[in-house]
Design an enzyme around this catalytic site. Structure first.
Site, PDB file in Angstrom:
ATOM      1  N   CYS A  93      12.051 103.041  58.574  1.00 32.53           N
ATOM      2  CA  CYS A  93      12.011 102.247  57.386  1.00 32.53           C
ATOM      3  C   CYS A  93      12.465 103.300  56.403  1.00 32.53           C
ATOM      4  CB  CYS A  93      10.457 102.045  57.013  1.00 32.53           C
ATOM      5  SG  CYS A  93       9.950 100.919  58.314  1.00 32.53           S
ATOM      6  N   ALA A  94      12.303 104.686  56.519  1.00 37.79           N
ATOM      7  CA  ALA A  94      12.715 105.617  55.517  1.00 37.79           C
ATOM      8  C   ALA A  94      13.902 106.294  55.775  1.00 37.79           C
ATOM      9  CB  ALA A  94      11.574 106.659  55.124  1.00 37.79           C
TER      10      ALA A  94
END
Length: 567
Positions: A535-536
């Site tokens: 996600c990051a």
């Protein structure tokens, strides 16, 4: 106040007397005259003139300018001129210049050093720390194996400070190399021979040539650096909207092309999106073009459900919002949609056996009589496309075949292509495609371009500790291990670059509009295996002492991840 006729008294002035009905207008005029006969009010205070205001503003501007210049001068005085860069060594291996792993060293020097001074310091540094160095002379080269004389792309003599400003990197991320002059000369000779071969039709070589550009890391970086800013500009100008994201950072819209399924002929190459994938797959003809170059064909079920418009909308939304493109549409189809000239379809693109044999017979006709006989034999097929006519020369066979292919792939499917374009017009993607076809067309078409170690290293920015700390030293070592590991993955080791990229980001390649948040590299002493946050777009590297243990733990951690082997 009272009425002048009957003497009735009033508390306030009225229009008429309530007793006698006399008009009281005369009393109003008398009251106004008394009001104006009162004392003259005091004059308003004098306001500043425009000239006074402009003088005041000019004075304040001079004060701000002097204040800013003083602070800027102080900041320049505080800056130091000593910087650190990375120096490595390259050797010629199988006619290709390759860097030697584990030989990269930090070089401390002045920021205004020129090419000659940098060459002298680099050779001295490498010879002092490596007793097995071959006797020179050595040549200072860029990562793309060109000699360091001028700043790339200009005629300006090399200067470290100016080079750093051109490439947009910090000093500690700049990497230059030295190589033996004999290896460099052999590489130049090999480059010249490859250029001569390409003029005659071959396409071998490891550098840029006059007729083709091989997929070298330097060329990949140059192409990507020119493409990504345009995508960012396009997203800001043509689609100024915000995509709502979940708490885990995932977007609501995503379009992913799926591979062909031999068990289902209808699902050969299509666009994936939840519940409509099965109906949408019928819109892509599995008998038109190779798997990486598909055309649209008319399908009654897809027309009823308006799947062509839905497919275009899904592609537009995915690309504009930073997702992947389909990468399987035919180049001829994309050029037709973008309004570009040129049609280069071949008979081999038609997988229908009967039509393919008929077109092959037309192409193989060697005389005018045989050509007319073949055209007459397949007259019904040619009449359907409107290209059956009398020919006067053998060379007209190519025109007949080209006209039939154009009708077969574009003309007969005109209605569904227009519906597909209506879907692509979402978020003004079609307008951008028509304005910038050379940039956006590759997003829709298949490309054999693979990831390179240089691209991945440039994409992931390291988050380092403050300079001078003990942790910064160990992180610098781990960062050099990371660069060596990327080169191992590029050479088809246990883990490929695509599998590594999937492990970190969940994608096989970088999306055309870039990645948000920007990928980065972090470090941790709490684990000996790599950790990733898709996600990051972040990978956490372990801080280990040797490259052997680093590589073994990286391979083990990635190969045992849940998504490994899904490519």
């Amino acid at each position: 106040m009272y009425c002048p006729r009957c003497g009735k008294t009033f508390q306030s002035l009225q229009h008429f007397c309530s007793s006698c009905g006399q008009s009281l207008a005369a009393l109003k005029e008398t009251k106004h005259e008394q009001d104006f006969s009162g004392p003259i009010p005091a004059a308003a205070p004098k306001m500043p003139s425009l000239k006074t205001f402009l003088e005041y503003r000019s004075k304040k501007s001079d004060e701000r300018l002097n204040f800013s210049c003083q602070k800027r001068k102080v900041k320049k005085k505080e800056q130091t001129s000593t910087v650190q860069i990375n120096i490595g060594i390259m050797y010629l291996q199988k006619d290709i210049m390759k860097p030697v792993r584990g030989k990269t060293l930090l070089l401390i020097l002045d920021a205004d050093t020129d090419a000659a001074g940098l060459h002298r310091l680099a050779v001295k540094k490498m010879t002092d720390f490596n007793s097995d160095m071959d006797e020179g002379p050595y040549v200072l080269i860029y990562p793309d194996t060109s000699e360091v004389i001028n700043i790339p792309g200009t005629s300006t003599p090399f200067n470290l400070r100016e080079y750093k400003m051109e490439i947009g990197k910090t000093y500690n991320r700049i990497a230059l190399f030295i190589c033996l002059e004999s290896d460099y000369d052999k590489g130049e000779q090999q480059d010249a021979s490859d250029c001569d071969q390409e003029v005659t039709g071959t396409s071998q070589g490891w550098r840029n040539t006059a007729t083709s550009v091989p997929d070298t890391p330097s060329n990949m970086t140059a192409v990507r650096s020119t493409v990504n800013p345009l995508y960012s500009t396009y997203t800001q100008l043509y689609a100024p909207i915000v995509v709502d994201e979940d708490e885990d950072g995932s977007q609501d819209f995503n379009v992913v092309p799926i591979s062909a399924d031999p068990a289902k002929e209808a699902v050969d190459t299509s666009i994936s999106a939840a519940q409509i994938i099965e109906n949408l797959a019928d819109a892509i003809d599995h008998n038109t073009g190779p798997p990486q170059s598909r055309y649209l064909v008319y399908n009654a079920a897809a027309i009823r459900e308006d799947e062509y418009v839905m497919a275009g909308k899904m592609i537009a939304v995915s690309i504009v919002h930073g997702g992947p493109g389909p990468h399987f549409l035919s180049r001829d189809l994309v050029n037709h949609i973008a309004g570009q000239p040129g049609f280069c379809a071949h008979v081999t693109d038609v997988t229908d056996d009967e039509i393919g044999r008929a077109l092959s017979e037309i192409e193989l006709a060697h005389s005018l009589k045989s050509l007319r006989d073949v055209l007459l034999k397949h007259s019904s097929m040619l009449q359907t496309a409107g290209c059956f006519r009398r020919v006067s020369s053998v060379e007209e066979k190519h025109t007949v075949v080209a006209e039939y292919l154009t009708w077969y792939t574009i003309g007969r499917n005109h209605s569904v292509i227009e519906r597909f374009k209506d879907g692509l017009a979402s978020l003004h993607f079609l307008d951008a495609l028509c304005q910038h076809p050379s940039v956006l067309a590759p997003v829709l078409c298949h490309t054999d371009k693979r990831l390179t170690s240089v691209e991945v290293e440039r994409l992931f920015l390291p988050q380092l500790s403050p300079a001078g700390s003990n942790r910064r030293t160990t992180e610098t070592v781990a960062l050099s291990f990371w660069a060596d590991y990327l080169m191992d993955c590029e050479e088809q080791g246990p883990v490929s670059l695509e599998e590594l990229f999937m492990f970190i980001t969940g994608l096989k390649t970088e999306p055309p509009a870039g990645m948000t948040p920007h990928p980065c590299v972090t470090f941790s002493q709490e684990t000996i295996y790599p950790m990733a946050n898709t996600c990051a777009n972040t990978i956490t590297l372990p801080l280990l002492g040797t490259y052997t243990s680093f590589k073994a733990n990286m391979d083990f951690g990635i190969q045992n991840s849940p998504g490994f082997g899904c490519l």
